[in-house]
Design a protein around this motif. Sequence first.
Motif, PDB file in Angstrom:
ATOM      1  N   UNK A   1      49.599 -32.758   0.852  1.00  0.00           N
ATOM      2  CA  UNK A   1      50.683 -33.688   1.155  1.00  0.00           C
ATOM      3  C   UNK A   1      50.201 -35.131   1.129  1.00  0.00           C
ATOM      4  N   UNK A   2      51.047 -36.017   0.688  1.00  0.00           N
ATOM      5  CA  UNK A   2      50.750 -37.440   0.818  1.00  0.00           C
ATOM      6  C   UNK A   2      50.793 -37.813   2.294  1.00  0.00           C
ATOM      7  N   UNK A   3      50.248 -38.974   2.629  1.00  0.00           N
ATOM      8  CA  UNK A   3      50.287 -39.434   4.012  1.00  0.00           C
ATOM      9  C   UNK A   3      51.732 -39.559   4.483  1.00  0.00           C
ATOM     10  N   UNK A   4      52.629 -39.932   3.571  1.00  0.00           N
ATOM     11  CA  UNK A   4      54.038 -40.135   3.935  1.00  0.00           C
ATOM     12  C   UNK A   4      54.713 -38.811   4.266  1.00  0.00           C
ATOM     13  N   UNK A   5      54.440 -37.783   3.444  1.00  0.00           N
ATOM     14  CA  UNK A   5      55.003 -36.460   3.711  1.00  0.00           C
ATOM     15  C   UNK A   5      54.400 -35.856   4.973  1.00  0.00           C
TER      16      UNK A   5
ATOM     17  N   UNK B   1      47.302 -46.825   4.771  1.00  0.00           N
ATOM     18  CA  UNK B   1      48.160 -47.175   3.638  1.00  0.00           C
ATOM     19  C   UNK B   1      47.819 -48.515   3.020  1.00  0.00           C
ATOM     20  N   UNK B   2      47.110 -49.364   3.775  1.00  0.00           N
ATOM     21  CA  UNK B   2      46.778 -50.693   3.262  1.00  0.00           C
ATOM     22  C   UNK B   2      47.918 -51.682   3.366  1.00  0.00           C
ATOM     23  N   UNK B   3      49.004 -51.324   4.071  1.00  0.00           N
ATOM     24  CA  UNK B   3      50.127 -52.232   4.273  1.00  0.00           C
ATOM     25  C   UNK B   3      50.490 -52.277   5.751  1.00  0.00           C
TER      26      UNK B   3
END
Length: 323
Positions: free
Chosen positions: A287-291, A228-230
């Motif tokens: 899907x996004x990484x979050x999903x 995610x880079x965070x």
Amino acid sequence: MKTRALAAALSACLAFGAYAQTEAVPEFEVVSVKPAPPPTGNGIRVMMNGGPGSEDPGRLDWTNVSLQNIVTTAFNIKDYQLQGQEWMKSERFDVTAKIPPNTSKEQYRLMLQKLLADRFKMAFHHDTREHAVYALTVGKGGPKLQESDPNDTSGFAPMMMPGSDGGRVRAGTPLNGPPPPPPPPPGGAGRGTGGGSGRGGMMMMRPGHLQAKRIGVEGLANLLSNITGKPVIDQTELKGIYDFTLDYAPDTAEGGPMMMGGMPPPPPGAGGGEGGRMPMASEPTGMTIYAAVQQTLGLKLEAKKLPLDNVVIDRIERVPTEN
């Protein structure tokens, strides 16, 4: 709440002061710090072996570690919690030390802090700063993580993935081989998934696809931070060691294919597919990484701003004093 937190912090300070008055700061019995040799052009291999909790708790043996590596390990913080000189990332050292028997992890970090003060003349202070982070929490339905089998010594099935020339290259580790070595600590080149990984923890990653074996949630948080880079802060309170596979849309991923675990690709025809053929890596989902984290692992990534402890370097020398 603020009054209670302030009282707790004051109590901790008083307790530390009492400790400092009754006991000397622990230190290594023998220590050597030398500037690392210049790179040969074949890349830099960083090794951080030994210390409490490792297979060699009585010895520290580090090669090509940056000064930033040493400081973040000494304070048990991530790179983003360190405010220091930019050159601390590039100045590298070889460090060896003898560690007294029964040294705890907390004492070990104090030893490293004393080494930094004695050899690099480091002075610092703490500062609390807000960081934009993702909090990793358990979803409403509970975690879907699979506990690792402590008797499973297999690696990953051999896998094919796109090569730089448009063809297919082999990646992965052979099944039913010896257990791979555990990944080194987090924070730099040659370092792995970080605290919370189990013995022999390993992972394999390419954009949109992540496989992991014998990894704790803190190690998962470190991997998600890279994607995610965070910063990703583990707030799950899950203490197990897990195996998992995660497929996601790679648009939030950074970097190219990566394999860790310390084992070479298998010989032609070795395991993993029918008739010796190697299976293709699963295609990324939409899907996004979050999903994907929520649906596959039963966890959630929540964007937050959290106050985190930072170590601010006031003074530090480039060249250590002589051994």
